[in-house]
Each structure stands twice: as structure tokens, then as C-alpha cells.
Enzyme design. Sequence first.
Site, short mmCIF file in Angstrom:
data_model
loop_
_atom_site.label_atom_id
_atom_site.label_comp_id
_atom_site.label_asym_id
_atom_site.label_seq_id
_atom_site.Cartn_x
_atom_site.Cartn_y
_atom_site.Cartn_z
N ASP A 165 0.87 -1.18 0.00
CA ASP A 165 0.00 0.00 0.00
C ASP A 165 0.90 1.23 0.00
O ASP A 165 1.58 1.50 0.99
CB ASP A 165 -0.89 -0.06 1.26
CG ASP A 165 -1.86 1.10 1.37
OD1 ASP A 165 -1.67 2.10 0.65
OD2 ASP A 165 -2.78 1.00 2.20
N HIS A 166 0.89 1.93 -1.11
CA HIS A 166 1.85 3.02 -1.27
C HIS A 166 1.56 4.21 -0.36
O HIS A 166 2.37 5.12 -0.20
CB HIS A 166 1.88 3.47 -2.74
CG HIS A 166 3.21 4.00 -3.18
ND1 HIS A 166 4.20 4.37 -2.31
CD2 HIS A 166 3.72 4.20 -4.42
CE1 HIS A 166 5.25 4.80 -2.98
NE2 HIS A 166 4.99 4.70 -4.27
N ARG A 167 0.39 4.21 0.30
CA ARG A 167 0.12 5.29 1.27
C ARG A 167 0.95 5.08 2.52
O ARG A 167 1.22 6.00 3.27
CB ARG A 167 -1.37 5.28 1.67
CG ARG A 167 -2.32 5.56 0.53
CD ARG A 167 -3.75 5.32 0.99
NE ARG A 167 -3.93 3.98 1.53
CZ ARG A 167 -5.03 3.55 2.14
NH1 ARG A 167 -6.05 4.36 2.30
NH2 ARG A 167 -5.12 2.31 2.59
#
Length: 552
Positions: A521-523
Amino acid sequence: MDVTVPDLGEFSDVEVIEVLVKAGDVVGVEDSLITLETDKATMDVPSPAAGKVSEVKVDAGSVVSSGDLIVVLESEEPKAEETNDQPARESAEVEESAGSAADSEPKFKPDAEPAAEPAAKAEPRLVNVPDLGDFSDVEVIEVLVAVGDEVEAEQGLIMLETDKATMDVPTPVAGSIQELKVKVGSRINPGDAVALILPSAADAPADNGTTESPRQPAPANVADAPPSAPPGPVAFDQTTALPAVGVVDETAFSRAHASPSIRKLARELGVDLGRVRAGGRKGRVTSDDVKAFVKRTLKEGIAGSALPEVPTVDFAKFGPVEEVKLSRIQKISGPRLHASWVNLPHVTQHDDADITELEKKRQSLKADAQSKNVKLTPLAFIMRAVVLTLAEFPQFRSSLSADGQKLIVKDYYHLGFAADTPKGLVVPVIRDADSKDVYELAEALGELSSRARDSKLGADDVQGGVFTISSLGGIGGSYFTPIINAPEVAILGVSRSSFKPIYDGTEFSPRLMLPLSLSYDHRVIDGAQAARFITRLSETLGQVDRLMAALP
Ligand code: CAO
């Protein structure tokens, strides 16, 4: 046709909490007309016939008793039989919560009986499922207490839901919960055990001086309930595939103050009832609240990020077709996978791990493991390597808080793994994988996947994971993009190992390479961290001694 309140048993002056129809509405048989609420249950009164409502005789807030007129209906087919039968059938439905006039207690009031021989000292008492009228196999939608909780007499222990009513099963005695006999998703019948309760002094015999302090909930329970983790109903029938964010929060849904018909409406519309602002009497969610929520969501969606639709095609125009129903697991896992895919910005990082030495070691141990009835596949070693790597990279065992402002880092290592079963994909969870060596991991893997295939997983077997591994190594292929098992933040995809010529600076030599695919999850995780994680994982897979070292 005059539609009246059915037999409410011993109850009278029951409050109408919602009127679900108005004059002019066309209703079908079984459509709910009004919702009643006693202090024990809410229940809908369904229409005995199809027709048009010509007059509504009650308002929200009125009180009604058996036989009171609710609605006048212009029935389309006013069959005498139907008209007569319906109230009787309704009365049975209501009786399941209201009790028959002959009983001194409402029927849903639980029986409590001593679990052991009555003695002078306080003995744990078993609370059983009460008489449910003509209902059986009723689903537990919420467990309202935990082991160790102190409860008051009449406090609800569990909540049941039929398609007609939701109801609490209260405890008849105050005390501390010793053991829970049901889980969310369990299906129960009258007489089934709900909980074992040690009565408190007030409820215990006079000479009972018990001072037993309530036990704390087991850590596993804490682990099972991360703030944003989807709850368990999906688990009971082993349909916990890939839980995700953006889907219905079942715990909040079951806690919402709403009648069965509103719950049904919310289910049909896919509305997360826990997020709907309650505008009804006594803080109840009404049908208007649900509709307003849908309108607002649609508006926001259209203004914001509504997804373009895939066109519907009549395939039969082009050739013969066959319709095959989706399995229950597929119906649940599909929306969850989709929710994860559209809510979490996925990036997948690939790598090859050199497992030549590891494979030699595995081959040397395989026969020994087999003699102990353990199938030592590469996955057990991969799991051990993942645990060691997760210990060094806390972000990979975290989840975003509900408001997206914090990371919740989990200090436990429950590892999920995707298992392919005849009914679809499920994700059993190996508890405390950090306290297991490769043999124990292999054993847990074999045991859980065999239960997954036999649809014998319990709710605890599919909850609380911090990181998931999806291995297609037994099947084939190289590299894929696994979908993150949200609210987890990363997932490791494993493909089939194969020999490749690897250049060591001087020459090429054949090395057994394992393709790895890490979606994150790139967040929460940036690319550099992901590259460090997968590189460290690959290194660890090459460190056979470290993988085999005795556990601290
Ligand atoms: N490379 C080469 N061989 C591998 C391997 C790999 N990465 N992983 C497993 N194998 C071998 C095993 O050693 C075994 O061989 P032997 O029988 O000769 O020892 C064979 O492949 C079969 O292994 P397995 O699949 O029975 O066991 P496993 O421990 O690897 O996996 C489980 C268990 C439950 C994960 C697996 O059976 C399964 O269901 N996989 C599918 C998961 C899935 O569908 N993921 C996709 C999710 S997204 O849709």
C-alpha cells in the site's frame, strides 16, 4: 382488508418505532408494515397480502396491543384463508420474542441452569439459548461480551438476527463471563449453550464469598480486533477470503440501532449501516436515513471518483451460454478484493531469491519430516523468512488508522496464507508464527489448509492476520500481482522456483531461483522501503542456518 397486530403473547402497549408504509403504497405479501419494539426485541409486522395501503392507523410512537388495527389494505387477492392465517403465523413470529401468554417469562428470556451440581459455593452457570418460537439455526450477529467481562443481570450477551427480528439474549444473572460458547456467525438453536457465567455475590448463594477477579481477555482476542479489521461474520462459514477497507463494517452494522427491515434495506443497497446518521426516534436509523445516505454517497461518488461501468452484454446473442452461480465465498471475496484494489494504491515489487542451499536443506529434511507426518514444502521456510523480515520492518505489519492519520503497528506475528479450496479462496491465519520453527509452521500450514478445504475453519482461524502470503508455487507461473488483504498493508506473492543461469562475476552457474512479488500500500510504504524489505527477505531465504536456528 383490516390488518391487525398479531398475538403478542403477554406483551401489550408495545411501541411502534417505525411506520414503513403510507397510504397509496403498494405492498407485497410479507412486506413489512410497521416495526415494534419491546425492551427485548424489535420485530416487523409483515403484510398478510399483496395490495394497496388505503389507510395507516398508527404513527411512530403509538403503542399497540394484539388485535389493534394497523393498516387498511385494498387487497388484490383477498383470500379468506390468507387473511386468517397470517395473523396466526405472525403471532408465531412475534412469539419467538414475545413469549406465549401462558409463559410467565418472555420466550427469548434465556434459561440458566447450573453447569454442575448446585452447591453452597457460587458455581458457574450455563446460559442457554431460549425458546425461539419456530425459528431455528439462527445466526449470531454479534457477541456483546468477552471472557472476563462483568455483566449485570439482563445485560445482552449476544445478538441474534432472523429475517424478521434482531434480538438480544440477556443473562438472567449478574456475574463474570467465564467462557463463551458461541462466536459471531455461529448458528444456534434453542437450548444451545451461550456462555458460562460465574454469578456475582449478589446472585450467588448467601455464603458465597467468591472474590474471583475477572480474567483479562486473552491476547488473541485483542489481536482479533484491530481497530479497522473487518469482523468475523464472514468467518463462520469459512468465507473469509480477502477482507478489505471500504466495505461494510459488520461490527458497526450489527450495533446500529435499526429494525430488521432497515437492516434488510441496508443490506440490499450495500449500505454500511454503522455510518448512517440516525434521525429517527430514540436514535434509530430510519429508511429515510438510509436513502439520504445513499443519495449523498452517490452525489459524492459522481462528483468525485465514481467508477465508469463495464457494459452489460447479452452474450447469448453470439452463441450458446451457460450460467454458473458464484460460490458463497466468491460472492463475499469478490467485493472485498475489489474494495482493496480500488481503495489501496497498489505497487508490486518483484525479486528472485536464490534458494539453492535452502532447497538442499529442505530435501535433506523432507523424509524425516514425512516420518513425523509433516509435509515440508518451501512455504514453511518462506514463512519463517517472512517472520524474520517483518521483525525488522514494522511498517509491513501495520495498518492505517480509520482516520488515516496514524499507523497501528502490530507487535504480533499472525500470518495469513491464501488457500485454494473447492469453494474458493480463503485466508487461514497461523497464530504467533514467530514462535514456530519451520516444522511447526509446516504442521500448522498443513492442518489449516486441510481444514480450509473441508470447510471446517472457525472464526478464530481466519482473523487477526498482520501480513499475508499467497503462494502459487505448487501450481506454476512466475510473478503476479497479489491484491493486498486490506487493512493489512502488504502481501507476498510466491511463484514456482526454477533453475536459472546466474552470473557470479566470473561464471554462470545454475541456481534455483524463487520469484517473489510484493504488493504494498503506497500510502504506508514507499518504494525504497519495499525494495529494502524484499531484498532482505531474499537474503534471509539464502541464510539457511538463520532459518533453522532454534527459536529464542
Ligand atoms: N516452487 C517450487 N515448488 C513448490 C513451490 C515453489 N515456490 N511451492 C510449493 N512447491 C511444491 C511443493 O514442494 C509440493 O511438491 P511435492 O509434493 O513434490 O513436495 C507441491 O509444490 C505442492 O505444494 P502445495 O501447494 O501442496 O503446498 P504449499 O505448502 O506450497 O501450499 C497452499 C499450500 C495451501 C498455500 C496451497 O495448496 C494453495 O492453496 N495454493 C494456492 C493459493 C492461491 O490460490 N493463491 C492465489 C491467491 S490470489 O487469487
